[in-house]
Each structure stands twice: as C-alpha cells, then as structure tokens.
Motif scaffolding. Structure first.
Motif, mmCIF file in Angstrom:
data_model
loop_
_atom_site.group_PDB
_atom_site.id
_atom_site.type_symbol
_atom_site.label_atom_id
_atom_site.label_comp_id
_atom_site.label_asym_id
_atom_site.label_seq_id
_atom_site.Cartn_x
_atom_site.Cartn_y
_atom_site.Cartn_z
ATOM 1 N N ARG A 174 -35.284 59.430 -113.266
ATOM 2 C CA ARG A 174 -34.179 59.144 -112.345
ATOM 3 C C ARG A 174 -33.338 57.986 -112.859
ATOM 4 O O ARG A 174 -32.102 58.032 -112.833
ATOM 5 C CB ARG A 174 -34.724 58.806 -110.946
ATOM 6 C CG ARG A 174 -35.277 59.994 -110.179
ATOM 7 C CD ARG A 174 -35.415 59.654 -108.697
ATOM 8 N NE ARG A 174 -36.243 58.478 -108.471
ATOM 9 C CZ ARG A 174 -37.550 58.521 -108.266
ATOM 10 N NH1 ARG A 174 -38.186 59.677 -108.253
ATOM 11 N NH2 ARG A 174 -38.229 57.407 -108.054
ATOM 12 N N PHE A 175 -34.012 56.947 -113.355
ATOM 13 C CA PHE A 175 -33.308 55.777 -113.881
ATOM 14 C C PHE A 175 -32.551 56.126 -115.163
ATOM 15 O O PHE A 175 -31.440 55.622 -115.402
ATOM 16 C CB PHE A 175 -34.313 54.657 -114.140
ATOM 17 C CG PHE A 175 -33.714 53.415 -114.726
ATOM 18 C CD1 PHE A 175 -32.763 52.685 -114.044
ATOM 19 C CD2 PHE A 175 -34.099 52.977 -115.997
ATOM 20 C CE1 PHE A 175 -32.203 51.539 -114.589
ATOM 21 C CE2 PHE A 175 -33.546 51.842 -116.548
ATOM 22 C CZ PHE A 175 -32.601 51.112 -115.836
ATOM 23 N N ARG A 232 -39.871 58.247 -111.851
ATOM 24 C CA ARG A 232 -38.990 57.090 -111.656
ATOM 25 C C ARG A 232 -38.145 56.839 -112.899
ATOM 26 O O ARG A 232 -36.945 56.560 -112.807
ATOM 27 C CB ARG A 232 -39.821 55.856 -111.322
ATOM 28 C CG ARG A 232 -39.004 54.573 -111.168
ATOM 29 C CD ARG A 232 -39.897 53.407 -110.777
ATOM 30 N NE ARG A 232 -39.135 52.173 -110.730
ATOM 31 C CZ ARG A 232 -38.919 51.381 -111.767
ATOM 32 N NH1 ARG A 232 -39.407 51.718 -112.962
ATOM 33 N NH2 ARG A 232 -38.219 50.276 -111.647
ATOM 34 N N GLY A 237 -27.571 58.143 -119.515
ATOM 35 C CA GLY A 237 -26.846 59.402 -119.425
ATOM 36 C C GLY A 237 -25.760 59.569 -120.465
ATOM 37 O O GLY A 237 -25.444 60.693 -120.866
ATOM 38 N N HIS A 238 -25.186 58.455 -120.951
ATOM 39 C CA HIS A 238 -24.140 58.546 -121.977
ATOM 40 C C HIS A 238 -24.712 58.910 -123.342
ATOM 41 O O HIS A 238 -23.975 59.344 -124.231
ATOM 42 C CB HIS A 238 -23.388 57.214 -122.069
ATOM 43 C CG HIS A 238 -24.257 56.043 -122.425
ATOM 44 N ND1 HIS A 238 -25.237 55.558 -121.587
ATOM 45 C CD2 HIS A 238 -24.313 55.283 -123.549
ATOM 46 C CE1 HIS A 238 -25.856 54.533 -122.161
ATOM 47 N NE2 HIS A 238 -25.313 54.349 -123.361
ATOM 48 N N LYS A 246 -31.020 58.791 -115.987
ATOM 49 C CA LYS A 246 -29.742 59.471 -115.742
ATOM 50 C C LYS A 246 -28.614 58.466 -115.584
ATOM 51 O O LYS A 246 -27.469 58.734 -115.979
ATOM 52 C CB LYS A 246 -29.854 60.363 -114.509
ATOM 53 C CG LYS A 246 -30.755 61.567 -114.718
ATOM 54 C CD LYS A 246 -30.862 62.410 -113.466
ATOM 55 C CE LYS A 246 -31.797 63.609 -113.702
ATOM 56 N NZ LYS A 246 -31.943 64.435 -112.485
ATOM 57 N N ARG A 247 -28.918 57.289 -115.018
ATOM 58 C CA ARG A 247 -27.895 56.243 -114.850
ATOM 59 C C ARG A 247 -27.780 55.372 -116.091
ATOM 60 O O ARG A 247 -26.679 55.071 -116.544
ATOM 61 C CB ARG A 247 -28.225 55.376 -113.635
ATOM 62 C CG ARG A 247 -28.258 56.115 -112.323
ATOM 63 C CD ARG A 247 -28.192 55.141 -111.142
ATOM 64 N NE ARG A 247 -29.165 54.057 -111.255
ATOM 65 C CZ ARG A 247 -30.410 54.127 -110.798
ATOM 66 N NH1 ARG A 247 -30.832 55.243 -110.202
ATOM 67 N NH2 ARG A 247 -31.230 53.113 -110.928
ATOM 68 N N ARG A 248 -28.927 54.964 -116.639
ATOM 69 C CA ARG A 248 -28.913 54.006 -117.749
ATOM 70 C C ARG A 248 -28.630 54.656 -119.093
ATOM 71 O O ARG A 248 -27.975 54.060 -119.964
ATOM 72 C CB ARG A 248 -30.260 53.267 -117.797
ATOM 73 C CG ARG A 248 -30.512 52.381 -119.015
ATOM 74 C CD ARG A 248 -29.509 51.245 -119.099
ATOM 75 N NE ARG A 248 -29.746 50.454 -120.283
ATOM 76 C CZ ARG A 248 -29.284 50.740 -121.501
ATOM 77 N NH1 ARG A 248 -28.551 51.844 -121.692
ATOM 78 N NH2 ARG A 248 -29.540 49.955 -122.519
#
Length: 289
Positions: free
Chosen positions: A57-58, A54, A64-65, A60-62
């Motif tokens: 997966r999170f 989990r 990823g920068h 990659k969005r939160r």
C-alpha cells in the motif's frame, strides 16, 4: 550525487535486468518483471515494512513513479519466494562487481535467526523438523531456529552465506562455506567460537590464513583483534537492526530462505551503490525514506 533510494533501485534494476534470465515460453507476460520485483523486495527492506500488505500500500504512493504496476500481496509473496535462487545469484554478482571482492581480507561470523519464542509455537510451526534449539553466547540464552553463517568483505559486502539448524556444529558448517568461497592468499578473521587446530589446518589447506582472538586458556598468538572484531559485529548488527534479520516473520522454510536472501540482497545492493557514489561502507540511512 547524494545517496537516494530511487537512485539505488534504478541502478539495481539495470544490473538485475541484464543478469536475471528472461522469461520465455507460452503464456501471458507478467505485468511486473523479475528485475522489477527484486527491486521492490529490496525497497521493502530499506523502508522497514515487515508486513507485505502494508508495504505494498505504501509502495503505491512512495514508489509508484518507478513501478507502473504494484502486485497484490499474494502474488508478490509467491514471486519473491520463487525468485530466492536468482536473488542468491544476484548477491554473488554484486559481490563480484564490487571493488572489495579483490580485498584479501574476509570476515566470518554466525548469528542466530530465531523462528519461535514459545514452546507452543515450536510445536505448531511448519519449520519443525528443520529448525532446532541452539545457544547464543552473545545473548546468554537458548533459541529455536537457525544460524546464518556470513562471509563478508571489509565493507560489509556479503561474499557467501549459509543457513543451518541452530544445533549444527559451527566449524563444520563454516568449513563447507569457506571451501566454496575462499581463494588462495586470503586472510579470514573470525571469533573464538571457531577455535581449533583442525579448523585452522583446513583454512591453511585452502592456501589462506586464519586469525581469531586468543582464548584465556591458551598462549598469546593473535591478541584481542578488538577493532576488527567490532567491524564484524557491526556488520551483523546492521543485518539485524536496519535490515530486520531477526524480524523476518517467516513461517515456512521456503519463506525463510527467501526473506534472508531478500535482506542480504539489500545489504549487497547498499554496499555496491555506495561504491558507485565513491562513499564505500554501510551508510544506509539515506535509503530508509
């Protein structure tokens, strides 16, 4: 600059990249460095994602920068476990760089690390033979697992730690911890569980002083030490609450050591970064989102 998880991870990466040994030898270069992986592991604790799948997966969005490559769960788990010794050394480096390292005051306490709840789980656990039954006076109950012994500075910065079976004699484990971590002239404050003339003499042999709350069956010496004791308990509560120490989810000894080191690194990184912001203490709310 206000506290922020991105800033904390960036500062930790700069320090870890200089401190951790670089990989060498033949073979393909990993897509994520050890320093990046350590920062990702700290982010997992602050974002309170116990399940690795989990969290990744999170992330990659939160995140990823900050992390061009996020590994899969299997690779992430193996790398973090393998990095446990380096994580422990990095905790020591953060402690050494922190201004509170020069403080004369040291706070000593131990806390349960339960590893199973039922008798059937105890029988099946891969930790059988390492973990043991112990008693938690704070919760008035028995538990199966380990005890984490923690020596901290006043601001909560972990100076040294040791993991021992729950039935190990507390003063013997604490003596080993203090022998390698204390410096002459320091003051150790602990609880009644470490009472004993032999333990006090041991601390004195290191050139240090031991203070603890008075027991009911002895002459008054130190008083209740209420304010300082609350400080120690609040550090432990931060480790168990915000940093999910009791929700480690480890099933093997290597995994348990890695996950405890992961949480203590988050504690050290948070305290160190707050010093950089001139806001010393355990104010971690800004890092949990």
């Amino acid at each position: 600059m206000p506290p922020d998880l991105d800033a904390l991870l960036t500062a930790l990466y700069v320090l870890a990249d200089d401190f951790l040994p670089k990989r060498s030898g033949p073979g393909r270069r990993p897509r994520i460095s050890d320093a990046e992986l350590v920062c990702l592991a700290v982010a997992q604790i602050f974002l309170d994602c116990a399940k690795e799948r989990r969290f990744l997966r999170f992330a990659k969005r939160r995140l990823g920068h900050l992390f061009p490559y996020i590994p899969g769960q299997s690779g992430y788990n193996k790398r973090v476990r393998a990095l446990a010794p380096q994580i422990a050394l990095l905790i020591g480096q953060l402690a050494w760089l922190s201004p509170s390292f020069c403080d004369r005051l040291r706070l000593l306490d131990s806390t349960p690390v339960p590893c199973a709840q039922s008798r059937e789980t105890v029988k099946r656990s891969q930790l059988a033979g390492y973990a043991a039954y112990g008693y938690s006076a704070a919760h008035s109950r028995y538990f199966w697992g380990f005890r984490l012994y923690l020596l901290c500075a006043r601001d909560g910065m972990p100076i040294a730690f040791e993991l021992a079976p729950a039935n190990a004699p507390e003063r013997e484990v604490a003596a080993e911890l203090l022998e390698r971590a204390l410096r002459p002239g320091q003051i150790v404050i602990t609880d009644k569980g470490f009472a004993g003339a032999e333990f006090e003499q041991l601390v004195a042999s290191f050139g240090c002083q031991l203070f603890r709350p008075d027991r009911e069956d002895e002459q008054p010496r130190f008083g209740s030490l209420g304010g300082i004791r609350q400080l120690i308990e609040s550090i432990v509560e931060t480790s168990k609450g915000q940093l999910s120490l009791e929700r480690h989810g480890a099933r093997t000894l290597q995994g348990l050591i890695a996950r405890i080191a992961q949480r203590l690194l988050a504690l050290a990184a948070g305290c160190y970064h707050n010093w950089l912001l001139a806001q010393p203490g355990r104010h971690f709310t800004a890092y949990d989102h």
